[in-house]
Design a protein around this motif. Structure first.
Motif, PDB file in Angstrom:
ATOM      1  N   GLU A 107      -8.959  -0.885  -1.992  1.00 41.24           N
ATOM      2  CA  GLU A 107      -9.786   0.321  -2.064  1.00 41.24           C
ATOM      3  C   GLU A 107      -8.933   1.578  -1.910  1.00 41.24           C
ATOM      4  O   GLU A 107      -9.162   2.583  -2.591  1.00 41.24           O
ATOM      5  CB  GLU A 107     -10.857   0.273  -0.974  1.00 41.24           C
ATOM      6  N   ALA A 108      -7.934   1.529  -1.023  1.00 40.65           N
ATOM      7  CA  ALA A 108      -7.076   2.691  -0.812  1.00 40.65           C
ATOM      8  C   ALA A 108      -6.251   2.996  -2.066  1.00 40.65           C
ATOM      9  O   ALA A 108      -6.096   4.159  -2.460  1.00 40.65           O
ATOM     10  CB  ALA A 108      -6.149   2.443   0.388  1.00 40.65           C
ATOM     11  N   ILE A 109      -5.726   1.923  -2.704  1.00 41.68           N
ATOM     12  CA  ILE A 109      -4.920   2.111  -3.915  1.00 41.68           C
ATOM     13  C   ILE A 109      -5.791   2.613  -5.063  1.00 41.68           C
ATOM     14  O   ILE A 109      -5.413   3.536  -5.798  1.00 41.68           O
ATOM     15  CB  ILE A 109      -4.207   0.798  -4.290  1.00 41.68           C
ATOM     16  N   GLU A 110      -6.988   2.029  -5.232  1.00 40.58           N
ATOM     17  CA  GLU A 110      -7.897   2.447  -6.314  1.00 40.58           C
ATOM     18  C   GLU A 110      -8.341   3.891  -6.123  1.00 40.58           C
ATOM     19  O   GLU A 110      -8.450   4.652  -7.082  1.00 40.58           O
ATOM     20  CB  GLU A 110      -9.106   1.516  -6.365  1.00 40.58           C
ATOM     21  N   SER A 111      -8.597   4.278  -4.863  1.00 44.87           N
ATOM     22  CA  SER A 111      -8.998   5.652  -4.569  1.00 44.87           C
ATOM     23  C   SER A 111      -7.884   6.640  -4.926  1.00 44.87           C
ATOM     24  O   SER A 111      -8.123   7.696  -5.510  1.00 44.87           O
ATOM     25  CB  SER A 111      -9.381   5.790  -3.093  1.00 44.87           C
ATOM     26  N   ALA A 112      -6.647   6.263  -4.558  1.00 40.40           N
ATOM     27  CA  ALA A 112      -5.506   7.118  -4.876  1.00 40.40           C
ATOM     28  C   ALA A 112      -5.309   7.236  -6.385  1.00 40.40           C
ATOM     29  O   ALA A 112      -5.019   8.315  -6.919  1.00 40.40           O
ATOM     30  CB  ALA A 112      -4.247   6.562  -4.216  1.00 40.40           C
ATOM     31  N   LEU A 113      -5.492   6.109  -7.102  1.00 37.39           N
ATOM     32  CA  LEU A 113      -5.376   6.118  -8.561  1.00 37.39           C
ATOM     33  C   LEU A 113      -6.430   7.035  -9.197  1.00 37.39           C
ATOM     34  O   LEU A 113      -6.119   7.839 -10.073  1.00 37.39           O
ATOM     35  CB  LEU A 113      -5.527   4.696  -9.110  1.00 37.39           C
ATOM     36  N   GLU A 114      -7.671   6.937  -8.735  1.00 30.60           N
ATOM     37  CA  GLU A 114      -8.759   7.721  -9.316  1.00 30.60           C
ATOM     38  C   GLU A 114      -8.577   9.212  -9.056  1.00 30.60           C
ATOM     39  O   GLU A 114      -8.768  10.035  -9.945  1.00 30.60           O
ATOM     40  CB  GLU A 114     -10.096   7.234  -8.746  1.00 30.60           C
TER      41      GLU A 114
ATOM     42  N   ARG B 198       0.824  -1.211   0.000  1.00 25.78           N
ATOM     43  CA  ARG B 198       0.000   0.000   0.000  1.00 25.78           C
ATOM     44  C   ARG B 198       0.856   1.257   0.000  1.00 25.78           C
ATOM     45  O   ARG B 198       0.630   2.179  -0.796  1.00 25.78           O
ATOM     46  CB  ARG B 198      -0.920  -0.023   1.221  1.00 25.78           C
ATOM     47  N   GLU B 199       1.853   1.302   0.879  1.00 25.43           N
ATOM     48  CA  GLU B 199       2.696   2.494   0.975  1.00 25.43           C
ATOM     49  C   GLU B 199       3.489   2.717  -0.307  1.00 25.43           C
ATOM     50  O   GLU B 199       3.623   3.859  -0.776  1.00 25.43           O
ATOM     51  CB  GLU B 199       3.649   2.358   2.168  1.00 25.43           C
ATOM     52  N   ARG B 200       4.048   1.632  -0.865  1.00 26.49           N
ATOM     53  CA  ARG B 200       4.826   1.763  -2.087  1.00 26.49           C
ATOM     54  C   ARG B 200       3.957   2.213  -3.257  1.00 26.49           C
ATOM     55  O   ARG B 200       4.363   3.064  -4.063  1.00 26.49           O
ATOM     56  CB  ARG B 200       5.514   0.430  -2.399  1.00 26.49           C
ATOM     57  N   ALA B 201       2.718   1.656  -3.341  1.00 29.57           N
ATOM     58  CA  ALA B 201       1.807   2.017  -4.433  1.00 29.57           C
ATOM     59  C   ALA B 201       1.408   3.481  -4.340  1.00 29.57           C
ATOM     60  O   ALA B 201       1.430   4.213  -5.340  1.00 29.57           O
ATOM     61  CB  ALA B 201       0.572   1.117  -4.416  1.00 29.57           C
ATOM     62  N   VAL B 202       1.073   3.928  -3.112  1.00 29.89           N
ATOM     63  CA  VAL B 202       0.660   5.323  -2.932  1.00 29.89           C
ATOM     64  C   VAL B 202       1.799   6.278  -3.271  1.00 29.89           C
ATOM     65  O   VAL B 202       1.603   7.336  -3.876  1.00 29.89           O
ATOM     66  CB  VAL B 202       0.165   5.549  -1.485  1.00 29.89           C
TER      67      VAL B 202
ATOM     68  N   LEU C 232       0.813   6.297 -14.528  1.00 28.42           N
ATOM     69  CA  LEU C 232      -0.232   5.951 -13.562  1.00 28.42           C
ATOM     70  C   LEU C 232      -0.833   4.589 -13.893  1.00 28.42           C
ATOM     71  O   LEU C 232      -1.088   3.766 -12.999  1.00 28.42           O
ATOM     72  CB  LEU C 232      -1.317   7.035 -13.580  1.00 28.42           C
ATOM     73  N   ASN C 233      -0.996   4.324 -15.163  1.00 27.73           N
ATOM     74  CA  ASN C 233      -1.533   3.034 -15.583  1.00 27.73           C
ATOM     75  C   ASN C 233      -0.539   1.910 -15.307  1.00 27.73           C
ATOM     76  O   ASN C 233      -0.935   0.784 -14.974  1.00 27.73           O
ATOM     77  CB  ASN C 233      -1.869   3.088 -17.075  1.00 27.73           C
ATOM     78  N   ASP C 234       0.759   2.225 -15.431  1.00 29.40           N
ATOM     79  CA  ASP C 234       1.780   1.218 -15.115  1.00 29.40           C
ATOM     80  C   ASP C 234       1.701   0.783 -13.661  1.00 29.40           C
ATOM     81  O   ASP C 234       1.857  -0.402 -13.331  1.00 29.40           O
ATOM     82  CB  ASP C 234       3.175   1.774 -15.421  1.00 29.40           C
ATOM     83  N   VAL C 235       1.438   1.757 -12.781  1.00 29.69           N
ATOM     84  CA  VAL C 235       1.313   1.433 -11.353  1.00 29.69           C
ATOM     85  C   VAL C 235       0.094   0.550 -11.124  1.00 29.69           C
ATOM     86  O   VAL C 235       0.138  -0.432 -10.368  1.00 29.69           O
ATOM     87  CB  VAL C 235       1.204   2.725 -10.513  1.00 29.69           C
TER      88      VAL C 235
END
Length: 339
Positions: free
Chosen positions: A66-73, A9-13, A25-28
């Motif tokens: 959900e946290a990663i998807e929210s950050a992506l959006e 989670r931390e690395r993705a954010v 962003l799509n690569d992540v």
């Protein structure tokens, strides 16, 4: 498992926050949430988690997703908003500049002449009737009192599809079709394209237009024909126009005549336009031949009529003082824009 999810989670954010384009962003998203992503790999390892711990671990996985998807959006929306703002600034329109000129088309000289002729005859109570351009030999020739051995049927003058079908050489077949319907009286004009095997030059074309008129009623005389054409000439060429009838021969009318009008340039005095004669030929006409009436099942003892025919290009050339018929069909905007 909990520590691993926290690290993902931390690395993705962090990677999302440092992404500077939608592509990165799509690569992540693919690296973390794709089919071969880190979080997907964790889900595949759920089979190794003890049954009593699976609900808790599953909840942690969902919260991480959900946290990663929210950050992506959120990041994607910000990037799109910035891209739109940049595009608007780059494509700003100066509304004080003159717009691009729109060139609207207008009616062709033939169309202008045709509409004027139609207006004149509709005003006299005529109807406008059209018919097929590919016509039966019977309607184009025989029903108009032109037998099989007539010179007009020679292939040098007519385009034959086969022995029975031709490209019409006149719009008179439309008159025959109307007469056959038996709805009398008749007052009609038949404009349309016709075809003849002519060489292209300043006054001839294998494809041109004719306007033919027909009146059938009781007690119609040559005087009615003369009065009609006199009125037509005055409306078309001017109130001072005079007409002259010269005896002629047409197979489908008897008696027949050619019609001349006084030159509208010199008033009949003689000039270059009328070649010094003071008169200009415009059309042919005559009383409908009794045999033509009989072939259309109209009793010539009870009904009489007259017919006339004029070339549409002839009218356009005269009215607008055009000296070459080919100009009408070359689609040169420098010429057409004058009308």
């Amino acid at each position: 498992m909990q520590e691993k999810l926290r690290q993902i989670r931390e690395r993705a954010v962090q990677e999302i926050a440092s992404a500077d384009s939608l592509a990165k962003l799509n690569d992540v998203r693919v690296a973390v949430l794709g089919k071969k992503g880190e979080l997907t790999a964790v889900l595949k390892g759920m089979k190794d988690v003890s049954p009593e711990d699976r609900p808790r671990v599953g909840q942690m996985v969902n919260e991480t997703r959900e946290a990663i998807e929210s950050a992506l959006e959120d990041t994607k929306k910000k990037m799109e908003a910035l891209a739109l703002e940049h595009k608007l600034k780059k494509e700003v329109i100066d509304v004080t500049l003159p717009s691009k000129r729109s060139e609207a088309g207008h009616a062709h000289p033939n169309t202008i002449a045709l509409e004027e002729v139609e207006r004149i005859f509709i005003g006299m109570g005529y109807e406008v009737v059209e018919g097929p351009e590919v016509e039966y030999d019977y309607y184009n020739f025989e029903a108009l009192n032109i037998p099989a051995n007539h010179p007009a049927k020679d292939e040098q003058d007519t385009f034959y599809i086969n022995n029975d079908i031709v490209l019409r050489t006149q719009t008179s077949p439309v008159q025959v079709r109307v007469m056959e319907q038996g709805k009398l009286p008749i007052r009609m004009i038949a404009p349309g394209r016709v075809f003849r095997s002519d060489e292209v030059d300043a006054t001839h074309s294998p494809s041109f237009h004719q306007i033919e008129g027909l009146v059938i009623d009781k007690n119609i005389t040559f005087a009615d024909l003369k009065g009609t054409l006199q009125e037509f000439a005055k409306e078309l060429f001017g109130a001072d126009t005079k007409v002259k009838f010269r005896p002629h021969h047409f197979p489908f009318t008897e008696p027949s005549a050619e019609v001349d009008v006084t030159c509208f340039k010199c008033g009949g005095k003689g000039c270059r336009f009328c070649k010094g004669e003071g008169w200009i030929e415009i059309l042919g006409c005559g009383m409908v031949h009794p045999h033509v009436l009989e072939m259309s099942h109209i009793d010539p003892k009870e009904y009489t009529g007259f017919a006339f025919g004029v070339g549409l290009e002839r009218i356009a050339l005269l009215k607008y003082e055009i000296d070459d018929m080919r100009l009408l069909y070359e689609n040169d905007s420098r010429f057409l824009s004058q009308f």
